[in-house]
Design a protein around this motif. Structure first.
Motif, PDB file in Angstrom:
ATOM      1  N   GLU A  50     -46.427  64.012 -15.793  1.00 51.11           N
ATOM      2  CA  GLU A  50     -46.912  64.264 -14.439  1.00 51.11           C
ATOM      3  C   GLU A  50     -48.192  63.464 -14.173  1.00 51.11           C
ATOM      4  N   ARG A  51     -49.044  63.444 -15.191  1.00 53.12           N
ATOM      5  CA  ARG A  51     -50.294  62.698 -15.056  1.00 53.12           C
ATOM      6  C   ARG A  51     -50.035  61.199 -14.862  1.00 53.12           C
ATOM      7  N   LEU A  52     -49.060  60.674 -15.603  1.00 48.92           N
ATOM      8  CA  LEU A  52     -48.761  59.240 -15.515  1.00 48.92           C
ATOM      9  C   LEU A  52     -48.161  58.876 -14.162  1.00 48.92           C
ATOM     10  N   ALA A  53     -47.443  59.827 -13.550  1.00 46.07           N
ATOM     11  CA  ALA A  53     -46.803  59.588 -12.247  1.00 46.07           C
ATOM     12  C   ALA A  53     -46.083  58.234 -12.218  1.00 46.07           C
ATOM     13  N   LEU A  54     -45.202  58.021 -13.171  1.00 52.76           N
ATOM     14  CA  LEU A  54     -44.486  56.743 -13.261  1.00 52.76           C
ATOM     15  C   LEU A  54     -43.644  56.533 -12.003  1.00 52.76           C
ATOM     16  N   PRO A  55     -43.648  55.324 -11.451  1.00 54.02           N
ATOM     17  CA  PRO A  55     -42.808  55.085 -10.273  1.00 54.02           C
ATOM     18  C   PRO A  55     -41.338  55.272 -10.624  1.00 54.02           C
ATOM     19  N   ARG A  56     -40.564  55.755  -9.652  1.00 59.26           N
ATOM     20  CA  ARG A  56     -39.128  55.979  -9.873  1.00 59.26           C
ATOM     21  C   ARG A  56     -38.308  54.735  -9.552  1.00 59.26           C
ATOM     22  N   GLU A  57     -38.847  53.892  -8.633  1.00 55.21           N
ATOM     23  CA  GLU A  57     -37.992  52.855  -8.062  1.00 55.21           C
ATOM     24  C   GLU A  57     -38.212  51.479  -8.687  1.00 55.21           C
ATOM     25  N   ARG A  58     -39.211  51.365  -9.563  1.00 57.06           N
ATOM     26  CA  ARG A  58     -39.469  50.053 -10.174  1.00 57.06           C
ATOM     27  C   ARG A  58     -40.124  50.248 -11.533  1.00 57.06           C
ATOM     28  N   ILE A  59     -40.065  49.213 -12.348  1.00 53.67           N
ATOM     29  CA  ILE A  59     -40.732  49.258 -13.650  1.00 53.67           C
ATOM     30  C   ILE A  59     -42.246  49.287 -13.411  1.00 53.67           C
ATOM     31  N   PRO A  60     -42.958  50.215 -14.045  1.00 55.75           N
ATOM     32  CA  PRO A  60     -44.417  50.268 -13.827  1.00 55.75           C
ATOM     33  C   PRO A  60     -45.118  49.034 -14.402  1.00 55.75           C
ATOM     34  N   GLN A  61     -46.243  48.704 -13.818  1.00 54.10           N
ATOM     35  CA  GLN A  61     -47.120  47.694 -14.419  1.00 54.10           C
ATOM     36  C   GLN A  61     -47.978  48.403 -15.475  1.00 54.10           C
ATOM     37  N   LEU A  62     -48.282  47.688 -16.555  1.00 56.01           N
ATOM     38  CA  LEU A  62     -49.006  48.337 -17.653  1.00 56.01           C
ATOM     39  C   LEU A  62     -50.387  48.830 -17.218  1.00 56.01           C
ATOM     40  N   ALA A  63     -51.027  48.119 -16.289  1.00 59.13           N
ATOM     41  CA  ALA A  63     -52.365  48.527 -15.837  1.00 59.13           C
ATOM     42  C   ALA A  63     -52.340  49.925 -15.214  1.00 59.13           C
ATOM     43  N   GLU A  64     -51.241  50.252 -14.551  1.00 64.17           N
ATOM     44  CA  GLU A  64     -51.133  51.584 -13.928  1.00 64.17           C
ATOM     45  C   GLU A  64     -51.125  52.668 -14.999  1.00 64.17           C
ATOM     46  N   VAL A  65     -50.394  52.403 -16.069  1.00 63.81           N
ATOM     47  CA  VAL A  65     -50.294  53.360 -17.174  1.00 63.81           C
ATOM     48  C   VAL A  65     -51.630  53.440 -17.909  1.00 63.81           C
ATOM     49  N   ASP A  66     -52.272  52.290 -18.082  1.00 64.93           N
ATOM     50  CA  ASP A  66     -53.538  52.235 -18.825  1.00 64.93           C
ATOM     51  C   ASP A  66     -54.628  53.081 -18.170  1.00 64.93           C
ATOM     52  N   ARG A  67     -54.675  53.068 -16.849  1.00 61.98           N
ATOM     53  CA  ARG A  67     -55.714  53.853 -16.160  1.00 61.98           C
ATOM     54  C   ARG A  67     -55.635  55.323 -16.558  1.00 61.98           C
ATOM     55  N   VAL A  68     -54.419  55.836 -16.637  1.00 61.66           N
ATOM     56  CA  VAL A  68     -54.240  57.258 -16.967  1.00 61.66           C
ATOM     57  C   VAL A  68     -54.522  57.505 -18.451  1.00 61.66           C
ATOM     58  N   LEU A  69     -53.979  56.659 -19.307  1.00 60.44           N
ATOM     59  CA  LEU A  69     -54.166  56.859 -20.747  1.00 60.44           C
ATOM     60  C   LEU A  69     -55.634  56.755 -21.134  1.00 60.44           C
ATOM     61  N   GLU A  70     -56.324  55.759 -20.577  1.00 60.60           N
ATOM     62  CA  GLU A  70     -57.743  55.568 -20.930  1.00 60.60           C
ATOM     63  C   GLU A  70     -58.571  56.781 -20.562  1.00 60.60           C
ATOM     64  N   ALA A  71     -58.298  57.320 -19.386  1.00 59.56           N
ATOM     65  CA  ALA A  71     -59.054  58.505 -18.941  1.00 59.56           C
ATOM     66  C   ALA A  71     -58.727  59.715 -19.819  1.00 59.56           C
ATOM     67  N   ALA A  72     -57.480  59.811 -20.276  1.00 56.20           N
ATOM     68  CA  ALA A  72     -57.070  61.006 -21.018  1.00 56.20           C
ATOM     69  C   ALA A  72     -57.528  60.967 -22.471  1.00 56.20           C
ATOM     70  N   THR A  73     -57.261  59.867 -23.165  1.00 56.13           N
ATOM     71  CA  THR A  73     -57.486  59.833 -24.622  1.00 56.13           C
ATOM     72  C   THR A  73     -58.068  58.511 -25.126  1.00 56.13           C
ATOM     73  N   GLY A  74     -58.390  57.586 -24.218  1.00 53.18           N
ATOM     74  CA  GLY A  74     -58.931  56.297 -24.664  1.00 53.18           C
ATOM     75  C   GLY A  74     -57.859  55.336 -25.168  1.00 53.18           C
ATOM     76  N   TRP A  75     -56.580  55.683 -24.973  1.00 56.59           N
ATOM     77  CA  TRP A  75     -55.514  54.749 -25.350  1.00 56.59           C
ATOM     78  C   TRP A  75     -55.248  53.774 -24.210  1.00 56.59           C
ATOM     79  N   ARG A  76     -54.614  52.644 -24.588  1.00 51.16           N
ATOM     80  CA  ARG A  76     -54.109  51.675 -23.615  1.00 51.16           C
ATOM     81  C   ARG A  76     -52.774  51.184 -24.138  1.00 51.16           C
ATOM     82  N   THR A  77     -52.064  50.445 -23.321  1.00 56.13           N
ATOM     83  CA  THR A  77     -50.867  49.767 -23.815  1.00 56.13           C
ATOM     84  C   THR A  77     -51.255  48.336 -24.182  1.00 56.13           C
TER      85      THR A  77
END
Ligand SMILES: [Fe+2]
Length: 258
Positions: A50-77
């Protein structure tokens, strides 16, 4: 191992242009898998998704995922080619960067492929990387793998397989899935919690000694008593367990030889 797939190279801004077919494949995969999650995926995974809110209609860009991961646990892709050497894999994990091969399966391989694609990595693994205990365990695993010998790495790989990829966990709602290898596969999501496979309480030494095959449904899953156990495991001397496992040897496989 060889692969028919090639990862996409991000442009100077880190953006990857995916084709219509590739985006349609993502759409079909995510739609199918979202339907299966209730009653199967653990709450920590669902919260992360839910936090990642991955788009349904297209492949996500890694930067979108990174913003959430970094805020949550300091991880990135980290965008990587379809296949990477073990050294690179462990280095990235130790640095809290999760390797993501930026290709998606072909429509002919919707149900099964051996190479982990971007759907497996983002949908399967990234939700759990928002969970602090899981995130710490995965980074610890990377540090240990980096320092390990090739023989030790073979044992460590089994621990990863039985947790990060194919782990189950007891939750207040019942027994649920947290392993990304299961949660990115519709068939294995249904099968893993069915009566068909064996379920054993998770024990790190047992997991290290359990042989597996990557091309079949798993005959056995290990069940954590809670996700906090992963954090406890990260604080234990895992390499001492590896050496114990090496001295004791592997359990007989529960599957026919290939
Ligand atoms: Fe994976």
């Amino acid at each position: 191992m060889t692969t028919q797939y090639q990862a996409h190279q991000p442009d100077a801004r880190g953006h990857i242009a995916y084709s219509e077919v590739e985006n349609a494949t993502w759409q079909a995969l995510i739609r199918r898998q979202l339907e299966l999650l209730p009653g199967h995926a653990c709450q920590a995974y669902l919260d992360g998704l839910e936090r990642l809110a991955l788009p349904r209609e297209r492949i996500p860009q890694l930067a979108e995922v990174d913003r959430v991961l970094e805020a949550a646990t300091g991880w990135r892709t980290a965008p990587v080619p379809a296949l990477i050497p073990f050294d690179t894999f462990f280095e990235l994990l130790a640095d809290r960067r999760f390797p993501v091969a930026t290709f998606i399966r072909t429509p002919e391989e919707m149900d099964y492929l051996q190479e982990p694609d971007i759907f497996h990595e983002l949908f399967g693994h990234c939700p759990m990387l928002t969970h602090p205990g899981f995130a710490d365990f995965t980074a610890t695993y990377g540090r240990l793998g980096l320092a390990a010998s090739p023989a030790e790495r073979v044992y460590l790989a089994r621990l990863y397989w039985m947790t990060v990829e194919f782990g189950l966990v007891e939750t207040p709602q019942g027994r649920r899935i947290y392993g990304g290898g299961i949660l990115s596969s519709p068939r294995e999501t249904r099968y893993a919690l069915s009566e068909a496979p064996e379920h054993h309480p998770f024990d790190a030494l047992d997991a290290l000694r359990t042989p597996y095959r990557i091309d079949i449904l798993q005959p056995l899953y290990y069940v954590l008593d809670s996700l906090e156990s992963l954090q406890e495991l990260a604080r234990r001397d895992i390499m001492a367990l590896v050496h114990q496992a090496m001295a004791l040897g592997l359990y007989p496989p529960r599957f026919p030889p290939k």
